[in-house]
Write an enzyme that holds these catalytic residues in place. Sequence first.
Site, PDB file in Angstrom:
ATOM      1  N   ARG A  63       0.753  -1.286   0.124  1.00  0.00           N
ATOM      2  CA  ARG A  63       0.051   0.007   0.006  1.00  0.00           C
ATOM      3  C   ARG A  63       0.930   1.395  -0.122  1.00  0.00           C
ATOM      4  O   ARG A  63       0.545   2.260  -0.628  1.00  0.00           O
ATOM      5  CB  ARG A  63      -0.846  -0.225   1.190  1.00  0.00           C
ATOM      6  CG  ARG A  63      -1.996   0.865   1.232  1.00  0.00           C
ATOM      7  CD  ARG A  63      -3.005   0.945   2.316  1.00  0.00           C
ATOM      8  NE  ARG A  63      -3.856   1.894   2.596  1.00  0.00           N
ATOM      9  CZ  ARG A  63      -4.066   2.724   3.735  1.00  0.00           C
ATOM     10  NH1 ARG A  63      -3.135   2.479   4.642  1.00  0.00           N
ATOM     11  NH2 ARG A  63      -4.728   3.622   3.593  1.00  0.00           N
ATOM     12  N   HIS A  67       0.410   4.493  -2.577  1.00  0.00           N
ATOM     13  CA  HIS A  67       0.259   5.763  -2.080  1.00  0.00           C
ATOM     14  C   HIS A  67       1.119   6.713  -2.460  1.00  0.00           C
ATOM     15  O   HIS A  67       1.140   7.843  -2.407  1.00  0.00           O
ATOM     16  CB  HIS A  67      -0.048   5.475  -0.228  1.00  0.00           C
ATOM     17  CG  HIS A  67      -1.182   5.343  -0.107  1.00  0.00           C
ATOM     18  ND1 HIS A  67      -2.568   5.776   0.750  1.00  0.00           N
ATOM     19  CD2 HIS A  67      -2.170   4.086  -0.598  1.00  0.00           C
ATOM     20  CE1 HIS A  67      -3.361   5.299   1.082  1.00  0.00           C
ATOM     21  NE2 HIS A  67      -3.410   4.382  -0.070  1.00  0.00           N
ATOM     22  N   ASP A  68       2.274   6.219  -2.526  1.00  0.00           N
ATOM     23  CA  ASP A  68       3.552   7.118  -3.156  1.00  0.00           C
ATOM     24  C   ASP A  68       3.353   7.380  -4.523  1.00  0.00           C
ATOM     25  O   ASP A  68       3.357   8.542  -4.914  1.00  0.00           O
ATOM     26  CB  ASP A  68       4.718   6.507  -2.756  1.00  0.00           C
ATOM     27  CG  ASP A  68       6.040   7.012  -3.291  1.00  0.00           C
ATOM     28  OD1 ASP A  68       5.946   8.417  -3.222  1.00  0.00           O
ATOM     29  OD2 ASP A  68       6.951   6.548  -3.927  1.00  0.00           O
ATOM     30  N   VAL A  71       0.520   9.742  -5.936  1.00  0.00           N
ATOM     31  CA  VAL A  71       0.803  11.509  -5.683  1.00  0.00           C
ATOM     32  C   VAL A  71       1.924  11.952  -6.117  1.00  0.00           C
ATOM     33  O   VAL A  71       3.060  11.848  -5.781  1.00  0.00           O
ATOM     34  CB  VAL A  71       0.865  11.570  -4.124  1.00  0.00           C
ATOM     35  CG1 VAL A  71       0.834  12.887  -3.645  1.00  0.00           C
ATOM     36  CG2 VAL A  71      -0.515  10.885  -3.309  1.00  0.00           C
ATOM     37  N   SER A  77       7.819  10.535  -1.962  1.00  0.00           N
ATOM     38  CA  SER A  77       7.166  11.714  -0.958  1.00  0.00           C
ATOM     39  C   SER A  77       6.544  11.153   0.081  1.00  0.00           C
ATOM     40  O   SER A  77       6.467  11.940   1.010  1.00  0.00           O
ATOM     41  CB  SER A  77       6.628  12.505  -2.008  1.00  0.00           C
ATOM     42  OG  SER A  77       5.616  11.802  -2.515  1.00  0.00           O
ATOM     43  N   ASN A  95      -3.562   8.608   4.469  1.00  0.00           N
ATOM     44  CA  ASN A  95      -2.747   8.223   5.339  1.00  0.00           C
ATOM     45  C   ASN A  95      -2.630   8.207   6.767  1.00  0.00           C
ATOM     46  O   ASN A  95      -1.856   7.567   7.642  1.00  0.00           O
ATOM     47  CB  ASN A  95      -1.387   8.753   4.720  1.00  0.00           C
ATOM     48  CG  ASN A  95      -1.178   8.594   3.246  1.00  0.00           C
ATOM     49  OD1 ASN A  95      -1.335   7.487   2.810  1.00  0.00           O
ATOM     50  ND2 ASN A  95      -0.632   9.547   2.357  1.00  0.00           N
ATOM     51  N   HIS A 194      -6.409  -5.868  -2.669  1.00  0.00           N
ATOM     52  CA  HIS A 194      -7.117  -6.026  -1.302  1.00  0.00           C
ATOM     53  C   HIS A 194      -7.532  -7.340  -1.070  1.00  0.00           C
ATOM     54  O   HIS A 194      -8.397  -7.750  -0.166  1.00  0.00           O
ATOM     55  CB  HIS A 194      -8.625  -4.977  -1.621  1.00  0.00           C
ATOM     56  CG  HIS A 194      -8.298  -3.702  -1.380  1.00  0.00           C
ATOM     57  ND1 HIS A 194      -9.332  -2.807  -1.355  1.00  0.00           N
ATOM     58  CD2 HIS A 194      -7.301  -2.874  -1.079  1.00  0.00           C
ATOM     59  CE1 HIS A 194      -8.857  -1.661  -1.121  1.00  0.00           C
ATOM     60  NE2 HIS A 194      -7.883  -1.520  -1.150  1.00  0.00           N
ATOM     61  N   THR A 195      -6.939  -8.281  -1.600  1.00  0.00           N
ATOM     62  CA  THR A 195      -6.741  -9.767  -1.209  1.00  0.00           C
ATOM     63  C   THR A 195      -6.340  -9.944   0.097  1.00  0.00           C
ATOM     64  O   THR A 195      -6.221 -11.016   0.500  1.00  0.00           O
ATOM     65  CB  THR A 195      -6.208 -10.424  -2.147  1.00  0.00           C
ATOM     66  OG1 THR A 195      -6.849 -12.334  -2.046  1.00  0.00           O
ATOM     67  CG2 THR A 195      -4.816 -10.643  -2.491  1.00  0.00           C
ATOM     68  N   ASP A 239     -10.209  -9.285   2.924  1.00  0.00           N
ATOM     69  CA  ASP A 239     -10.693 -10.465   2.146  1.00  0.00           C
ATOM     70  C   ASP A 239     -11.068 -11.293   3.472  1.00  0.00           C
ATOM     71  O   ASP A 239     -10.093 -11.883   4.055  1.00  0.00           O
ATOM     72  CB  ASP A 239      -9.439 -11.187   1.552  1.00  0.00           C
ATOM     73  CG  ASP A 239      -9.750 -12.581   0.824  1.00  0.00           C
ATOM     74  OD1 ASP A 239     -10.707 -13.023   1.260  1.00  0.00           O
ATOM     75  OD2 ASP A 239      -8.691 -13.177   0.245  1.00  0.00           O
ATOM     76  N   ASP A 247      -3.939 -14.108  -3.154  1.00  0.00           N
ATOM     77  CA  ASP A 247      -4.732 -15.033  -3.852  1.00  0.00           C
ATOM     78  C   ASP A 247      -5.690 -14.275  -4.808  1.00  0.00           C
ATOM     79  O   ASP A 247      -5.725 -13.092  -4.572  1.00  0.00           O
ATOM     80  CB  ASP A 247      -5.028 -16.256  -3.204  1.00  0.00           C
ATOM     81  CG  ASP A 247      -6.125 -15.998  -2.120  1.00  0.00           C
ATOM     82  OD1 ASP A 247      -6.644 -14.752  -2.088  1.00  0.00           O
ATOM     83  OD2 ASP A 247      -6.340 -16.830  -1.166  1.00  0.00           O
TER      84      ASP A 247
END
Length: 323
Positions: A63, A67-68, A71, A77, A95, A194-195, A239, A247
Site C-alpha cells: 500500500r 500511495h506514493d 501522488v 514523497s 494516510n 485488497h486480497t 478478504d 490469491d
Amino acid sequence: MASYSTYLKLCFTIFFLINYVPASVQLSSTFYSSSCPKALSTIKSAVNSAVSNERRMGASLLRLHFHDCFVNGCDASVLLDDTANFIGEKTAAPNNNSARGFDVVDTIKSKLESICPGVVSCADILAVAARDSVVALGGSSWTVPLGRRDSTTASLTDANTNLPSPFSDLSDLISAFSNKGFTTKEMVALSGSHTIGLAKCALFRTRIYNETNINTKYATSLKKNCPSSGGDDNLSPLDTTSSTVFDSAYYTNLINNKGLLHSDQQLYSGGSGSTDSQVRAYRNNPASFFTDFGNAMIKMGNLSPLTGTSGQIRTNCRIVNSG
C-alpha cells in the site's frame, strides 16, 4: 548549404532524442548490478523478516508504494516526515493513522546505506518491497525496473485528492485510475491488492449498516467488531477468507457480495456492469490475475519517476538531505 542544413537538423534530432527520452525508459532492472549488487537481496531479506513477524506488514508495504506513486509519481514523497517548515503527506486523510511500514523501510535503508551508501533510493526500496511483499504472501513475482530518485518535496493537497476513496462509486474509481493512465481492466487488477490487509471500521461502517448489496450473514458478522457508533479503529480483513494470502479470493468475495469496502463491491453488481466480467474472469483464472496484476504494478512503478540528476538519493527516507 542544403547538405549542411540537413546535417544540422540531424544533429538537433539526435540531441532531442537523447535528452527527451521519457523517464520510464531510463529505468532498468539491472540498475544496481554494479553499484550495489546486494541491493535486491538485502531488501528481500528484510521484507521476508518483517512479513514473517507480522503478515499484515506485506499489505502495508504494498500500500505504501501505491500511495506514493499516485501522488506526483513514484518519488518516495509519502515517506517524508513533517518538520517545522514542511508538511508532508503522512497526515493526509488516506494516510493519517493508517499508512504504516515506515519503520521497515527505515531498517532496509539503514542496511543499504551500510553496504553501499548514497546509492539506492527510497523510491526504489518501496517498489521492490511491494513486489517482495506480494511474493512473501504467496503471490507471483514480476521484474521491477529501477533507477528512481527521491523527491525533495511532498504534497498534502495532492495526497488528499489523488488517492481513490474507499467510499468511491465505480465511475469515480474508473476516473481516478484513468487520470493516472490506467485502463478499467488494470484498475480491477490493481484492486485485487485488497486480497490482503485490514481496514478500519470507520471505512466500512456505512456499508454494513446501510447498503443492501452485501451478504446478510457477512454484514452481521462484521457488526460484532464494528458497532454503529464507536470502535472506529477496530480492524477487519479486506478478504474475509484468506486475508494473509495473496490469491484471487477477493474476486470470489465480490461475486458473493462480501466486498468489505463500498469501493470494493462497486466492481461487481451481479449483472452486466462494466467490470463484472473482469471480476468473474479473475475468479475463474487466478493465473490471469497474477499476470495482469504484475504488469499493472510495473506500469504503476513507472508513474513520473525522478531519474538522472533530478531529485536526490535520500540518506534517511524520512528527511531531505541537507546541503
